[in-house]
Enzyme design. Sequence first.
Site, short mmCIF file in Angstrom:
data_model
loop_
_atom_site.label_atom_id
_atom_site.label_comp_id
_atom_site.label_asym_id
_atom_site.label_seq_id
_atom_site.Cartn_x
_atom_site.Cartn_y
_atom_site.Cartn_z
N ASP A 17 -9.43 0.56 6.04
CA ASP A 17 -8.09 0.45 5.45
C ASP A 17 -7.86 -1.01 5.09
O ASP A 17 -8.53 -1.91 5.62
CB ASP A 17 -7.02 0.94 6.43
CG ASP A 17 -5.60 0.86 5.84
OD1 ASP A 17 -5.45 1.02 4.61
OD2 ASP A 17 -4.65 0.65 6.61
N SER A 18 -6.88 -1.27 4.23
CA SER A 18 -6.54 -2.66 3.92
C SER A 18 -5.99 -3.35 5.16
O SER A 18 -6.13 -4.56 5.31
CB SER A 18 -5.52 -2.70 2.79
OG SER A 18 -4.35 -1.99 3.16
N GLY A 50 -1.37 -2.44 -1.92
CA GLY A 50 -0.45 -1.56 -2.65
C GLY A 50 0.28 -2.18 -3.81
O GLY A 50 0.86 -1.48 -4.63
N CYS A 80 -6.85 4.90 3.44
CA CYS A 80 -5.86 4.10 2.70
C CYS A 80 -5.54 4.85 1.43
O CYS A 80 -6.44 5.14 0.63
CB CYS A 80 -6.46 2.73 2.37
SG CYS A 80 -5.45 1.73 1.27
N ASN A 81 -4.27 5.19 1.25
CA ASN A 81 -3.89 5.94 0.06
C ASN A 81 -4.09 5.14 -1.21
O ASN A 81 -4.49 5.69 -2.24
CB ASN A 81 -2.42 6.36 0.17
CG ASN A 81 -2.23 7.59 1.03
OD1 ASN A 81 -2.28 8.70 0.54
ND2 ASN A 81 -2.05 7.39 2.32
N GLU A 165 6.09 -2.74 9.78
CA GLU A 165 5.39 -3.78 10.56
C GLU A 165 6.37 -4.67 11.31
O GLU A 165 5.98 -5.34 12.27
CB GLU A 165 4.45 -4.58 9.64
CG GLU A 165 3.35 -3.70 9.08
CD GLU A 165 2.13 -4.45 8.58
OE1 GLU A 165 2.18 -5.69 8.49
OE2 GLU A 165 1.14 -3.79 8.27
N CYS A 198 1.16 7.02 2.34
CA CYS A 198 0.67 5.72 2.82
C CYS A 198 0.47 5.89 4.32
O CYS A 198 1.35 6.45 5.00
CB CYS A 198 1.68 4.61 2.51
SG CYS A 198 1.30 3.04 3.31
N THR A 199 -0.64 5.40 4.82
CA THR A 199 -0.96 5.66 6.23
C THR A 199 -0.04 4.92 7.20
O THR A 199 -0.09 5.18 8.40
CB THR A 199 -2.44 5.34 6.53
OG1 THR A 199 -2.74 4.04 6.00
CG2 THR A 199 -3.35 6.37 5.90
N HIS A 200 0.82 4.03 6.68
CA HIS A 200 1.84 3.43 7.54
C HIS A 200 3.01 4.40 7.83
O HIS A 200 3.63 4.32 8.88
CB HIS A 200 2.46 2.20 6.85
CG HIS A 200 1.77 0.91 7.13
ND1 HIS A 200 0.53 0.60 6.63
CD2 HIS A 200 2.15 -0.17 7.86
CE1 HIS A 200 0.19 -0.61 7.02
NE2 HIS A 200 1.15 -1.11 7.77
#
Lengths: 307, 307
Positions: A17-18, A50, A80-81, A165, A198-200
């Site tokens: 992932d980023s 993104g 990561c999308n 975050e 988005c994986t967040h």
Amino acid sequence: MTPVAPSHSPAPIGVFDSGLGGLTVVRALRRHLPEESIVYFGDTARLPYGTKSPRTVLLFARQCLQFLMQFQPKALVVACNTVSATAMAGLADAFPVPVIGVLEPGSQAAVLAARRQKTRGNCTIGLIATEATIASKAYPQAIARLDRGIHLVGRACPLLVPLIEEGRPDSSPVVTAVLADYLSPLRALNPQALILGCTHYPILDAAIAGFMGPDTELIDSADQTALVVKAHLATMAAAGAGAQPPTPYNIQPAQAAAVKSGSLTCYVTDQGQRFESLANRFLGAAIGSPVWVDPELLERPELEEKA
Amino acid sequence: MTPVAPSHSPAPIGVFDSGLGGLTVVRALRRHLPEESIVYFGDTARLPYGTKSPRTVLLFARQCLQFLMQFQPKALVVACNTVSATAMAGLADAFPVPVIGVLEPGSQAAVLAARRQKTRGNCTIGLIATEATIASKAYPQAIARLDRGIHLVGRACPLLVPLIEEGRPDSSPVVTAVLADYLSPLRALNPQALILGCTHYPILDAAIAGFMGPDTELIDSADQTALVVKAHLATMAAAGAGAQPPTPYNIQPAQAAAVKSGSLTCYVTDQGQRFESLANRFLGAAIGSPVWVDPELLERPELEEKA
């Protein structure tokens, strides 16, 4: 020497992932494939992807997957999308192992959810994602391939990743204001499903579900992606495919040998405490200190030529 | 050949930021030094720097300033608070031209403003900035060097950069909620001055001033930085210093020759329309298409060795 079936071989699954959002996918992988060892790579020095162009995303993603190839993985997961939406065509055939993104599994889960509630008349799926994912149009294309009768409405939400975050509680007025701003136009459409693209975003799932109401099923692609990975490994095992041959890329036998069954090792490109302090929330479990990788090493053209 | 005084030489001023916030400094430079040509470098493929570690910021910043050296600049301006706060010690002596950051000029302007209003009793300066800038403690150290009697209170505001890049109006409920969250603790201290410790923040200055009230002077370091650059060039001209000799770094004579008096040329590491579409708001004037620089070129170790 008897060939080792990949699903039981010591070869790890490489997850990229980023940043650290991909740990929500690692969490699902560990739930569905507890025996598998995982090597995670987060490109934290260059995140987020993104807001960046497809060309830059593809360049960075190729370098990161090349890094993971040194561990001789049985599969690579693009958790990561943004990368899954903008760069999969340039990644899928570039490596000698399956490269699995989160976009197709997430789209499948969303279509299944929408069909379950189709009795409501309209058939609409909402999508929240990064600017790059929305601009790529990859989700509407994937949904259309699965079911042309479904209407997809997407919304770029650039504040959600930094908001998550920051670690604010769901009750924070800032969370409320931001979700209301992004989600109100989607809620007005009363969609059957909302893709957390988005994986967040799963970190805010309770607040998002509360805003959207009980008629909209939230789709977190992590679980479905883990099931797709599981199916891939089972197919490879049934076909008797052996472990991948070593690649010429910067093999570090000591590191490769350190991968143990059920283990998780994390590599990141930015130094500092930020990854470790945030990672527990995404993984749902304690995480060890990540290993730092100099981002300069990723960029050397001679490494690209070897891949 | 008669030496050319730098303040009137065709050599440009090199300006660097992680993204486009530094264009607020370019705007001030053009106001105070309209004859000077400017070459701007925005590391848009790897932004933001504000959440990254000092080591990564220094690595990236050195590469970016090295890139600007090919234009044989008379001075380099680090138009980024994060780099100015975390990496100046590693940059100041690494190049054969003056390297000017925004932190010292901003601190000077804030101390002058606080002293002007010292009659109010307390002497407090507020600071809003990125996580990396706050963590560096560089602002409190700079303020203490100037005046030990001033109390500095800082607040990291990670949402402000993406919020500003979204282009929301000041009246947006999201802007209101975010500013109230970040600024309320600072407003309660009734500071004489508030440092806008990130080159993005002046875009929201009206909303921030409205929230803080008339007793707090907002400090945008762009103007003061431009005055420091102007003073540097005047000193160099008075000393009869010649233009800098060419560096061996990747000289591209065609590009260097294209720099004209009063011109602005922008280089960025991410491809796409994003920079151009956002840049006008930061610069306050139309901007041409930026030139794309492959971020891979910045990373080659052999370029580092030549610098």
